[in-house]
Design a protein around this motif. Structure first.
Motif, PDB file in Angstrom:
ATOM      1  N   ALA A  16       0.958  -1.287  -0.084  1.00  0.00           N
ATOM      2  CA  ALA A  16       0.033  -0.028   0.064  1.00  0.00           C
ATOM      3  C   ALA A  16       0.968   1.205   0.083  1.00  0.00           C
ATOM      4  O   ALA A  16       1.895   1.253   0.746  1.00  0.00           O
ATOM      5  N   PRO A  17       0.750   2.085  -1.125  1.00  0.00           N
ATOM      6  CA  PRO A  17      -0.359   2.025  -1.844  1.00  0.00           C
ATOM      7  C   PRO A  17      -0.120   1.155  -3.342  1.00  0.00           C
ATOM      8  O   PRO A  17       1.241   0.978  -3.371  1.00  0.00           O
ATOM      9  N   ARG A  18      -0.959   0.903  -3.952  1.00  0.00           N
ATOM     10  CA  ARG A  18      -0.843  -0.090  -5.157  1.00  0.00           C
ATOM     11  C   ARG A  18      -1.899   0.533  -6.251  1.00  0.00           C
ATOM     12  O   ARG A  18      -2.831   1.306  -5.869  1.00  0.00           O
ATOM     13  N   GLY A  19      -1.784  -0.020  -7.395  1.00  0.00           N
ATOM     14  CA  GLY A  19      -2.566   0.153  -8.331  1.00  0.00           C
ATOM     15  C   GLY A  19      -2.658   1.526  -8.814  1.00  0.00           C
ATOM     16  O   GLY A  19      -2.229   2.316  -8.954  1.00  0.00           O
ATOM     17  N   PHE A  20      -4.240   2.012  -9.326  1.00  0.00           N
ATOM     18  CA  PHE A  20      -4.451   3.006  -9.970  1.00  0.00           C
ATOM     19  C   PHE A  20      -4.002   4.431  -9.219  1.00  0.00           C
ATOM     20  O   PHE A  20      -4.196   4.510  -8.227  1.00  0.00           O
ATOM     21  N   CYS A  21      -3.447   5.276  -9.914  1.00  0.00           N
ATOM     22  CA  CYS A  21      -3.049   6.571  -9.663  1.00  0.00           C
ATOM     23  C   CYS A  21      -4.037   7.545 -10.149  1.00  0.00           C
ATOM     24  O   CYS A  21      -4.897   7.251 -10.983  1.00  0.00           O
ATOM     25  N   ALA A  22      -3.818   8.753  -9.609  1.00  0.00           N
ATOM     26  CA  ALA A  22      -4.890   9.829 -10.094  1.00  0.00           C
ATOM     27  C   ALA A  22      -4.775  10.117 -11.379  1.00  0.00           C
ATOM     28  O   ALA A  22      -5.806  10.466 -12.128  1.00  0.00           O
ATOM     29  N   GLY A  23      -3.579  10.129 -12.072  1.00  0.00           N
ATOM     30  CA  GLY A  23      -3.514  10.323 -13.573  1.00  0.00           C
ATOM     31  C   GLY A  23      -4.109   9.161 -14.417  1.00  0.00           C
ATOM     32  O   GLY A  23      -4.788   9.528 -15.431  1.00  0.00           O
ATOM     33  N   GLU A  47      -2.933   3.114 -26.577  1.00  0.00           N
ATOM     34  CA  GLU A  47      -3.478   2.517 -25.135  1.00  0.00           C
ATOM     35  C   GLU A  47      -3.433   4.047 -24.462  1.00  0.00           C
ATOM     36  O   GLU A  47      -2.650   4.752 -24.001  1.00  0.00           O
ATOM     37  N   ILE A  48      -4.894   4.160 -23.661  1.00  0.00           N
ATOM     38  CA  ILE A  48      -5.184   5.216 -22.888  1.00  0.00           C
ATOM     39  C   ILE A  48      -4.428   5.281 -21.894  1.00  0.00           C
ATOM     40  O   ILE A  48      -3.438   6.271 -21.217  1.00  0.00           O
ATOM     41  N   VAL A  49      -4.274   3.935 -21.060  1.00  0.00           N
ATOM     42  CA  VAL A  49      -3.094   3.657 -20.376  1.00  0.00           C
ATOM     43  C   VAL A  49      -2.517   2.119 -20.305  1.00  0.00           C
ATOM     44  O   VAL A  49      -3.033   1.573 -21.341  1.00  0.00           O
ATOM     45  N   HIS A  50      -1.323   1.849 -19.883  1.00  0.00           N
ATOM     46  CA  HIS A  50      -0.698   0.408 -20.299  1.00  0.00           C
ATOM     47  C   HIS A  50      -1.698  -0.688 -19.558  1.00  0.00           C
ATOM     48  O   HIS A  50      -0.919  -1.116 -18.533  1.00  0.00           O
ATOM     49  N   ASN A  51      -2.710  -0.859 -19.834  1.00  0.00           N
ATOM     50  CA  ASN A  51      -3.230  -2.059 -19.218  1.00  0.00           C
ATOM     51  C   ASN A  51      -4.477  -2.709 -20.112  1.00  0.00           C
ATOM     52  O   ASN A  51      -5.218  -2.064 -20.511  1.00  0.00           O
ATOM     53  N   LYS A  52      -4.292  -3.880 -20.457  1.00  0.00           N
ATOM     54  CA  LYS A  52      -5.296  -4.529 -21.368  1.00  0.00           C
ATOM     55  C   LYS A  52      -6.482  -4.702 -20.933  1.00  0.00           C
ATOM     56  O   LYS A  52      -7.652  -4.480 -21.536  1.00  0.00           O
ATOM     57  N   THR A  53      -6.969  -4.873 -19.612  1.00  0.00           N
ATOM     58  CA  THR A  53      -8.025  -5.042 -18.996  1.00  0.00           C
ATOM     59  C   THR A  53      -8.918  -3.776 -18.968  1.00  0.00           C
ATOM     60  O   THR A  53      -9.909  -3.603 -19.413  1.00  0.00           O
ATOM     61  N   VAL A  54      -8.221  -2.443 -18.787  1.00  0.00           N
ATOM     62  CA  VAL A  54      -8.669  -1.305 -18.948  1.00  0.00           C
ATOM     63  C   VAL A  54      -9.107  -0.895 -20.464  1.00  0.00           C
ATOM     64  O   VAL A  54     -10.048  -0.412 -20.688  1.00  0.00           O
ATOM     65  N   ALA A 254       0.515 -10.166 -15.851  1.00  0.00           N
ATOM     66  CA  ALA A 254      -0.661  -9.260 -16.475  1.00  0.00           C
ATOM     67  C   ALA A 254      -2.049  -9.466 -15.579  1.00  0.00           C
ATOM     68  O   ALA A 254      -2.635  -8.486 -15.052  1.00  0.00           O
ATOM     69  N   ASP A 255      -2.156 -10.780 -14.990  1.00  0.00           N
ATOM     70  CA  ASP A 255      -3.280 -11.166 -14.217  1.00  0.00           C
ATOM     71  C   ASP A 255      -3.137 -12.447 -13.428  1.00  0.00           C
ATOM     72  O   ASP A 255      -2.035 -13.132 -13.646  1.00  0.00           O
ATOM     73  N   LYS A 256      -4.276 -13.048 -12.891  1.00  0.00           N
ATOM     74  CA  LYS A 256      -4.098 -14.333 -12.229  1.00  0.00           C
ATOM     75  C   LYS A 256      -3.664 -15.423 -13.442  1.00  0.00           C
ATOM     76  O   LYS A 256      -3.077 -16.448 -13.019  1.00  0.00           O
ATOM     77  N   HIS A 257      -4.002 -15.277 -14.682  1.00  0.00           N
ATOM     78  CA  HIS A 257      -3.828 -16.301 -15.348  1.00  0.00           C
ATOM     79  C   HIS A 257      -2.282 -16.470 -15.781  1.00  0.00           C
ATOM     80  O   HIS A 257      -2.061 -17.423 -16.409  1.00  0.00           O
ATOM     81  N   ALA A 258      -1.444 -15.403 -15.715  1.00  0.00           N
ATOM     82  CA  ALA A 258      -0.230 -15.497 -15.908  1.00  0.00           C
ATOM     83  C   ALA A 258       0.835 -15.894 -14.849  1.00  0.00           C
ATOM     84  O   ALA A 258       2.110 -15.738 -14.848  1.00  0.00           O
ATOM     85  N   VAL A 259       0.293 -16.157 -13.780  1.00  0.00           N
ATOM     86  CA  VAL A 259       0.949 -16.651 -12.475  1.00  0.00           C
ATOM     87  C   VAL A 259       1.712 -18.043 -12.716  1.00  0.00           C
ATOM     88  O   VAL A 259       1.026 -18.972 -13.261  1.00  0.00           O
ATOM     89  N   PRO A 279      -5.944  -2.005 -12.484  1.00  0.00           N
ATOM     90  CA  PRO A 279      -7.113  -1.772 -11.499  1.00  0.00           C
ATOM     91  C   PRO A 279      -7.039  -2.792 -10.540  1.00  0.00           C
ATOM     92  O   PRO A 279      -6.600  -3.847 -10.613  1.00  0.00           O
ATOM     93  N   GLU A 280      -7.724  -2.470  -9.336  1.00  0.00           N
ATOM     94  CA  GLU A 280      -7.845  -3.109  -8.103  1.00  0.00           C
ATOM     95  C   GLU A 280      -8.595  -4.471  -8.326  1.00  0.00           C
ATOM     96  O   GLU A 280      -8.121  -5.559  -7.512  1.00  0.00           O
ATOM     97  N   ILE A 281      -9.395  -4.873  -9.385  1.00  0.00           N
ATOM     98  CA  ILE A 281     -10.046  -5.891  -9.589  1.00  0.00           C
ATOM     99  C   ILE A 281      -8.947  -6.909  -9.651  1.00  0.00           C
ATOM    100  O   ILE A 281      -9.182  -8.115  -9.477  1.00  0.00           O
ATOM    101  N   LEU A 282      -7.879  -6.814 -10.525  1.00  0.00           N
ATOM    102  CA  LEU A 282      -6.819  -7.834 -10.699  1.00  0.00           C
ATOM    103  C   LEU A 282      -6.263  -8.135  -9.525  1.00  0.00           C
ATOM    104  O   LEU A 282      -5.723  -9.532  -9.499  1.00  0.00           O
TER     105      LEU A 282
END
Length: 318
Positions: A16-23, A47-54, A254-259, A279-282
């Motif tokens: 903590a902290p982790r994930g999304f920033c204000a920008g 890409e608006i930000v570097h994350n495939k889920t987003v 990238a996500d749980k599938h890449a572990v 995002p925190e959902i990941l």
């Protein structure tokens, strides 16, 4: 492993902290509000930000992601990514009467303004950053090509030969390793004692906070998992910081599938963080995936609370 075959408890330490920033939060919201205002499709350059889920989520809502503006119809709304763009891109959008919505992170814009100020004062700029990263391309595109030189490593800093008798300034990409950047700056200041630095720190608060949290928790970890994209600079740096600070192993996923579950099986103390565009959902999904295989004891490590927010651009406030 059978879902019911639970073995030794895994100690999970959440950074903590982790994930999304204000920008990043602002950039995602900009695309959503643009879709509400203009209707689909709204085009987004890169890409608006570097994350495939987003990116996938926004695409499902009607955003169309393109590489260059020649893929955008004349007069259509187009959003520039959080990483910023060169002046030439802004000029091209204007030339084709596009409705340009700038989602550049305000902390990146700050670096753009610094570069423009240095150039106006006839200083040659040494930009510390990674070649090919969209933020670096955007910053270098604020000034003429002969007014700026890219520095990627300490070795670059030791060898760079700026124009003779030029006044010098340095600036940095906002998502770099704090420690690596300090080493490069130290070399530049030793070689060029009169070099001008930024008025404030260029590396953004979110990058610094996430690196400090990982640095503080890394010692004693068997495994550090950082959720983020391969092309996410700040996420890559978190992996490096974890290894440098004492984690036995660290991996970007990238996500749980890449572990790599064999690595998890061998680890007792597991740290988890997420880059500023993840995002925190990941994080939640990864925790659930570990929980389905093992008994887990989860604690949060870190006390820094982030309350930074950025306003939407004026074109979306009407």
């Amino acid at each position: 492993m059978d879902i019911n075959e639970k073995v030794a408890t895994k100690k999970i330490i959440l950074a903590a902290p982790r994930g999304f920033c204000a920008g990043v939060d602002r950039a995602v919201r900009i695309v959503e509000v643009a879709l509400e205002k203009y209707g689909a499709p709204v085009y987004v350059r890169h890409e608006i930000v570097h994350n495939k889920t987003v990116v996938d989520d926004l695409a499902n809502k009607g955003a169309v992601f393109v590489q260059e503006l020649d893929e955008v119809p004349t007069g259509a709304p187009v959003v520039f990514s959080a990483h910023g763009v060169a002046k030439a891109v802004v000029a091209e959008a204007k030339e084709h009467n596009m409705i340009a919505v700038d989602a550049t992170c305000p902390l990146v814009t700050k670096v753009h303004i610094e570069a423009q100020r240095h150039a106006a004062q006839k200083r040659h700029i040494l930009l510390i950053g990674h070649a090919g990263h969209p933020e670096v391309e955007g910053t270098m595109g604020q000034v003429a090509a002969d007014e700026i030189t890219l520095i990627e490593t300490v070795e670059d800093a030791q060898k760079v030969m700026p124009p003779d008798d030029a006044a010098l300034a340095f600036a940095t990409q906002t998502t770099l390793s704090v420690d690596d950047t300090a080493a490069i700056i130290s070399v530049l200041q030793f070689r060029f004692p009169d070099i001008t630095g930024p008025r404030g720190e260029d590396i953004c608060y979110a990058t610094t906070n996430r690196q400090n949290a990982v640095k503080d928790m890394a010692k004693g970890l068997d495994l550090m998992l950082v959720i983020g994209a391969e092309n996410s600079s700040n996420s890559q740096r978190l992996v490096e910081v974890a290894l440098r600070s004492g984690a036995k192993q660290a991996r970007l996923v990238a996500d749980k599938h890449a572990v790599d579950w064999d690595m998890v099986k061998k680890a007792t103390h597991i740290g988890i963080s997420a880059g500023a565009s993840a995002p925190e959902i990941l994080v939640s999904d990864l925790l659930e995936a570990i929980k389905s295989r093992y008994d887990i004891d989860v604690v949060e490590h870190g006390h820094v609370k982030e309350n930074m927010t950025f306003k939407l651009p004026s074109i979306l406030q009407n």
